[in-house]
Design a protein around this motif. Sequence first.
Motif, mmCIF file in Angstrom:
data_model
loop_
_atom_site.group_PDB
_atom_site.id
_atom_site.type_symbol
_atom_site.label_atom_id
_atom_site.label_comp_id
_atom_site.label_asym_id
_atom_site.label_seq_id
_atom_site.Cartn_x
_atom_site.Cartn_y
_atom_site.Cartn_z
ATOM 1 N N GLU A 78 -25.163 10.993 -44.275
ATOM 2 C CA GLU A 78 -23.919 10.225 -44.360
ATOM 3 C C GLU A 78 -24.131 8.828 -43.774
ATOM 4 O OE1 GLU A 78 -22.868 14.570 -43.791
ATOM 5 O OE2 GLU A 78 -24.107 13.150 -42.702
ATOM 6 N N THR A 79 -23.594 7.836 -44.460
ATOM 7 C CA THR A 79 -23.679 6.469 -43.961
ATOM 8 C C THR A 79 -22.344 6.002 -43.393
ATOM 9 O OG1 THR A 79 -23.210 5.626 -46.171
ATOM 10 C CG2 THR A 79 -25.543 5.852 -45.544
ATOM 11 N N SER A 80 -21.325 6.830 -43.510
ATOM 12 C CA SER A 80 -20.016 6.520 -42.940
ATOM 13 C C SER A 80 -19.299 7.835 -42.649
ATOM 14 C CB SER A 80 -19.178 5.656 -43.893
ATOM 15 O OG SER A 80 -18.889 6.383 -45.066
ATOM 16 N N ALA A 81 -18.201 7.722 -41.940
ATOM 17 C CA ALA A 81 -17.412 8.910 -41.596
ATOM 18 C C ALA A 81 -15.941 8.530 -41.624
ATOM 19 C CB ALA A 81 -17.794 9.424 -40.217
ATOM 20 N N PRO A 82 -15.085 9.453 -42.019
ATOM 21 C CA PRO A 82 -13.653 9.157 -41.954
ATOM 22 C C PRO A 82 -13.176 9.253 -40.506
ATOM 23 C CG PRO A 82 -13.992 11.390 -42.750
ATOM 24 C CD PRO A 82 -15.351 10.771 -42.600
ATOM 25 N N PRO A 83 -12.263 8.388 -40.099
ATOM 26 C CA PRO A 83 -11.749 8.480 -38.728
ATOM 27 C C PRO A 83 -10.895 9.736 -38.557
ATOM 28 C CG PRO A 83 -10.565 6.816 -39.978
ATOM 29 C CD PRO A 83 -11.673 7.292 -40.849
ATOM 30 N N VAL A 84 -10.807 10.208 -37.312
ATOM 31 C CA VAL A 84 -9.955 11.349 -36.969
ATOM 32 C C VAL A 84 -8.628 10.785 -36.477
ATOM 33 C CG1 VAL A 84 -9.697 13.327 -35.420
ATOM 34 C CG2 VAL A 84 -11.932 12.811 -36.423
ATOM 35 N N ALA A 85 -7.529 11.292 -37.010
ATOM 36 C CA ALA A 85 -6.206 10.735 -36.698
ATOM 37 C C ALA A 85 -5.844 10.843 -35.216
ATOM 38 C CB ALA A 85 -5.141 11.404 -37.550
ATOM 39 N N THR A 86 -6.010 12.002 -34.619
ATOM 40 C CA THR A 86 -5.667 12.202 -33.198
ATOM 41 C C THR A 86 -6.800 12.998 -32.529
ATOM 42 O OG1 THR A 86 -4.357 14.139 -33.772
ATOM 43 C CG2 THR A 86 -3.157 12.085 -33.471
ATOM 44 N N PRO A 87 -7.845 12.308 -32.119
ATOM 45 C CA PRO A 87 -9.014 13.005 -31.579
ATOM 46 C C PRO A 87 -8.875 13.514 -30.145
ATOM 47 C CG PRO A 87 -9.398 10.658 -31.649
ATOM 48 C CD PRO A 87 -8.070 10.893 -32.312
ATOM 49 N N TYR A 88 -7.876 13.032 -29.404
ATOM 50 C CA TYR A 88 -7.801 13.367 -27.982
ATOM 51 C C TYR A 88 -6.598 14.252 -27.698
ATOM 52 C CZ TYR A 88 -11.238 9.718 -27.758
ATOM 53 O OH TYR A 88 -12.371 8.978 -27.976
ATOM 54 N N PRO A 89 -6.807 15.300 -26.897
ATOM 55 C CA PRO A 89 -5.687 16.174 -26.520
ATOM 56 C C PRO A 89 -4.774 15.482 -25.510
ATOM 57 C CG PRO A 89 -7.654 16.830 -25.342
ATOM 58 C CD PRO A 89 -8.060 15.713 -26.278
ATOM 59 N N LYS A 114 -11.227 6.741 -32.836
ATOM 60 C CA LYS A 114 -10.994 7.581 -34.021
ATOM 61 C C LYS A 114 -12.252 7.633 -34.891
ATOM 62 C CE LYS A 114 -6.033 6.741 -34.245
ATOM 63 N NZ LYS A 114 -4.926 6.422 -35.126
ATOM 64 N N MET A 115 -12.922 6.497 -35.025
ATOM 65 C CA MET A 115 -14.143 6.451 -35.824
ATOM 66 C C MET A 115 -15.263 7.241 -35.157
ATOM 67 S SD MET A 115 -15.473 5.643 -38.603
ATOM 68 C CE MET A 115 -14.187 4.600 -39.236
ATOM 69 N N LEU A 116 -15.406 7.106 -33.838
ATOM 70 C CA LEU A 116 -16.427 7.851 -33.114
ATOM 71 C C LEU A 116 -16.198 9.350 -33.282
ATOM 72 C CD1 LEU A 116 -18.898 7.739 -31.248
ATOM 73 C CD2 LEU A 116 -17.309 7.704 -29.314
ATOM 74 N N SER A 117 -14.961 9.776 -33.197
ATOM 75 C CA SER A 117 -14.650 11.197 -33.390
ATOM 76 C C SER A 117 -14.974 11.644 -34.807
ATOM 77 C CB SER A 117 -13.184 11.460 -33.066
ATOM 78 O OG SER A 117 -12.965 11.304 -31.687
ATOM 79 N N GLY A 118 -14.775 10.758 -35.769
ATOM 80 C CA GLY A 118 -15.142 11.075 -37.145
ATOM 81 C C GLY A 118 -16.643 11.275 -37.295
ATOM 82 N N ILE A 119 -17.418 10.450 -36.622
ATOM 83 C CA ILE A 119 -18.876 10.608 -36.644
ATOM 84 C C ILE A 119 -19.268 11.927 -35.980
ATOM 85 C CG2 ILE A 119 -21.050 9.666 -35.741
ATOM 86 C CD1 ILE A 119 -19.735 6.840 -36.140
#
Length: 173
Positions: A37-48, A84-89
Motif C-alpha cells: 500500500e502506498t496510502s491509507a484511509p484515515p480513521v475517523a475516531t482513532p482514540y478512546p 487519523k492518518m497515522l491510525s489508518g496506516i
Amino acid sequence: MRRSLLAATGLGLALLATLPAQAAPTMPAVPAPQLSETSAPPVATPYPDTAVAHDQVAQAFALAQKTHRKVLLDFGGNWCPDCKMLSGIFALPDAARWLDSQFIVVPVNVGRINTNLDLAERYGVTIKAVPTVIIVTPDGHALNDDGSTALGNARSMSPQAVLDLISGWNKRG
C-alpha cells in the motif's frame, strides 16, 4: 531428604530475592515488512475516551512484561488529521500484523493537548503537538524520546516511511 530439598529450595529463593532485578528481555526487533500500500484511509475516531488512558497504559505494560514486547504509546486527538492518518496506516493489514508482533499499541487521547500529558512526561517527553509516538521497553525505558514528534506530519509520509521510522526506533532496544 525431603526437608533438605525444601530447605535448599527456600535458600535458593532467598538468595534470588537479594539479587538486583534485571530487566525482562524483549523480543528481538524484526524489520518492518515491505508494504504494497502506498496510502491509507484515515480513521475517523482513532482514540478512546480520555478517561481510560491511565488504565490502558497500565494494562499494556502488564501485558508487555508477560509477552516481552515493547509498548508503543500513540498520543493524539480525534480532531487531528495527522493522528487519523497515522491510525489508518497502523490499520493496514501488514502494518497491523507487524505492529502487533512487536508492540502493545496504546492510543492515548490527549484531548486538545490538555489531558493525559503526564503519561508522556513519565518518559521524558513533553507533548507540544500530536501525534506524538513513544516506544517504551517493558521496564519503562523510552527508546525514541529524541524523535517522538517525527510522525507529526503523517499525512505527507508514505505508510512504508512510517513503519521504517518505527522499525528504526524499535532496533534501539
